[in-house]
Scaffold this motif. Sequence first.
Motif, PDB file in Angstrom:
ATOM      1  N   VAL A 117      11.364  -0.085   9.850  1.00  0.00           N
ATOM      2  CA  VAL A 117      11.588  -0.641   9.852  1.00  0.00           C
ATOM      3  C   VAL A 117      10.161  -1.425  10.490  1.00  0.00           C
ATOM      4  O   VAL A 117       9.146  -2.580  10.579  1.00  0.00           O
ATOM      5  CB  VAL A 117      12.517  -0.934  10.902  1.00  0.00           C
ATOM      6  N   LEU A 118       9.725  -0.795  12.053  1.00  0.00           N
ATOM      7  CA  LEU A 118       8.500  -0.566  12.260  1.00  0.00           C
ATOM      8  C   LEU A 118       7.344  -0.957  11.639  1.00  0.00           C
ATOM      9  O   LEU A 118       6.605  -2.033  11.713  1.00  0.00           O
ATOM     10  CB  LEU A 118       7.996  -0.441  14.031  1.00  0.00           C
ATOM     11  N   ALA A 119       7.398  -0.140  11.050  1.00  0.00           N
ATOM     12  CA  ALA A 119       5.505   0.137  10.042  1.00  0.00           C
ATOM     13  C   ALA A 119       6.042  -1.254   9.038  1.00  0.00           C
ATOM     14  O   ALA A 119       4.627  -1.702   8.991  1.00  0.00           O
ATOM     15  CB  ALA A 119       5.798   0.705   9.122  1.00  0.00           C
ATOM     16  N   LEU A 120       6.790  -1.658   8.456  1.00  0.00           N
ATOM     17  CA  LEU A 120       7.195  -2.853   7.343  1.00  0.00           C
ATOM     18  C   LEU A 120       6.446  -3.618   7.876  1.00  0.00           C
ATOM     19  O   LEU A 120       6.311  -5.180   7.579  1.00  0.00           O
ATOM     20  CB  LEU A 120       7.790  -3.143   6.953  1.00  0.00           C
ATOM     21  N   SER A 121       7.507  -4.237   9.684  1.00  0.00           N
ATOM     22  CA  SER A 121       6.675  -4.993  10.324  1.00  0.00           C
ATOM     23  C   SER A 121       5.483  -5.749  10.725  1.00  0.00           C
ATOM     24  O   SER A 121       5.417  -7.097  11.348  1.00  0.00           O
ATOM     25  CB  SER A 121       7.664  -5.850  11.169  1.00  0.00           C
ATOM     26  N   ARG A 122       5.021  -4.845  10.554  1.00  0.00           N
ATOM     27  CA  ARG A 122       3.513  -5.072  10.985  1.00  0.00           C
ATOM     28  C   ARG A 122       2.495  -5.196   9.861  1.00  0.00           C
ATOM     29  O   ARG A 122       1.266  -5.924   9.468  1.00  0.00           O
ATOM     30  CB  ARG A 122       2.613  -3.543  11.160  1.00  0.00           C
ATOM     31  N   SER A 150       0.649  -1.309  -0.419  1.00  0.00           N
ATOM     32  CA  SER A 150       0.103   0.099   0.100  1.00  0.00           C
ATOM     33  C   SER A 150       0.552   1.537  -0.004  1.00  0.00           C
ATOM     34  O   SER A 150       2.088   1.316   0.080  1.00  0.00           O
ATOM     35  CB  SER A 150      -0.696   0.081   1.469  1.00  0.00           C
ATOM     36  N   ARG A 151      -0.047   2.625  -0.493  1.00  0.00           N
ATOM     37  CA  ARG A 151       1.143   4.025  -0.159  1.00  0.00           C
ATOM     38  C   ARG A 151       1.817   3.897   1.476  1.00  0.00           C
ATOM     39  O   ARG A 151       2.585   4.053   1.419  1.00  0.00           O
ATOM     40  CB  ARG A 151       0.144   4.861  -0.307  1.00  0.00           C
ATOM     41  N   ALA A 152       0.833   3.301   2.025  1.00  0.00           N
ATOM     42  CA  ALA A 152       1.679   3.175   3.540  1.00  0.00           C
ATOM     43  C   ALA A 152       2.976   2.528   3.548  1.00  0.00           C
ATOM     44  O   ALA A 152       3.801   2.786   4.618  1.00  0.00           O
ATOM     45  CB  ALA A 152       0.968   2.882   4.692  1.00  0.00           C
ATOM     46  N   GLY A 153       3.192   1.238   3.212  1.00  0.00           N
ATOM     47  CA  GLY A 153       4.522  -0.079   3.007  1.00  0.00           C
ATOM     48  C   GLY A 153       5.270   1.013   2.079  1.00  0.00           C
ATOM     49  O   GLY A 153       6.354   1.082   2.419  1.00  0.00           O
ATOM     50  N   TRP A 154       4.909   1.576   1.045  1.00  0.00           N
ATOM     51  CA  TRP A 154       5.824   2.550   0.416  1.00  0.00           C
ATOM     52  C   TRP A 154       6.396   3.476   0.936  1.00  0.00           C
ATOM     53  O   TRP A 154       7.210   4.067   1.402  1.00  0.00           O
ATOM     54  CB  TRP A 154       5.500   3.055  -1.506  1.00  0.00           C
ATOM     55  N   ALA A 155       5.751   3.904   2.044  1.00  0.00           N
ATOM     56  CA  ALA A 155       6.321   5.212   2.666  1.00  0.00           C
ATOM     57  C   ALA A 155       7.310   4.628   3.524  1.00  0.00           C
ATOM     58  O   ALA A 155       7.923   5.114   4.043  1.00  0.00           O
ATOM     59  CB  ALA A 155       5.028   6.276   3.593  1.00  0.00           C
TER      60      ALA A 155
END
Length: 301
Positions: A271-276, A99-104
Amino acid sequence: MLLPVLFAMGAALSNALATVLQRKAALTVPRSEGLRVGLILDLLRRPVWLIGIVAVITAGVCQAVALATGPITIVQPLFVLELPLALVIATAVLQGRLSRAGWAAVGSVVAGLAVVLFAASPAGNRTQVPMTHWIPALAGCVAAIAALVVAALRRPEGRGRAACFGLATAISYAMTAALMKTSMHTLDDRGVGAFFTTWQTYGFALFGVCALFFLENAMQSGPLVASQPALTLGDACVSLALGVTVYAEYVRTGWWLVPQLLGAALVAAGVLALSRLPLARALVSEDEEKGTATDANSPAA
């Protein structure tokens, strides 16, 4: 510094590719509740798994070359790119979507790492280390690993246990890299015979095996969101400390610490966002998460 940076990035990319390909292969073999001896035989018949093994070997070679030609304070922090790269590759191979949040979050990790390395400007590349430097480093790392393992075993399964094992893995990986660096310089200076007779060669092999063991326990103990940040950030921080204390490398201090801390915060947040992300959990989970691609498309991803 171009050569070690390129090889370090090549190692991160190869590790990321190996993670995705081995996960893809694991989803195509028969599943069972317990250990199954025939699992490896099944995987050996999967070309994608064999390509993944080649990627693992390539990553090891690239890391060895990077450590032999550049400071550990540059090489090891670049491995934080492994998780973002794995997710980008997985969007194609596993038919997911960020998602856009993932790319961010990917952008946050990359930008933060760039800021940290620019602000720190690591330098120095000692080729041999006296035992007076190795003894306290080894004692400190072994003691820290033992304390973390004891703390993990005293906790029930969950975030705390996974974080402790993740940090133990990070310290083991950092010490593996530090010992590997000396071994590679020994190979370059004195040849194969000296490489196999120096204690650092067997030291990095031992720490490497321990790292894999702790990693498996971290993955089984709790969610990725607990273990991955401890592993990714811990490896970079401990490697930085070993580079400065063992190899006499140095980084800029003073007001340069401000952008370094800001960059580190960006990396940690990314990293925290990606691991979620469900897609990230699918890469390390032993059980296939149904509808991973669909979940990855959702706003929560």
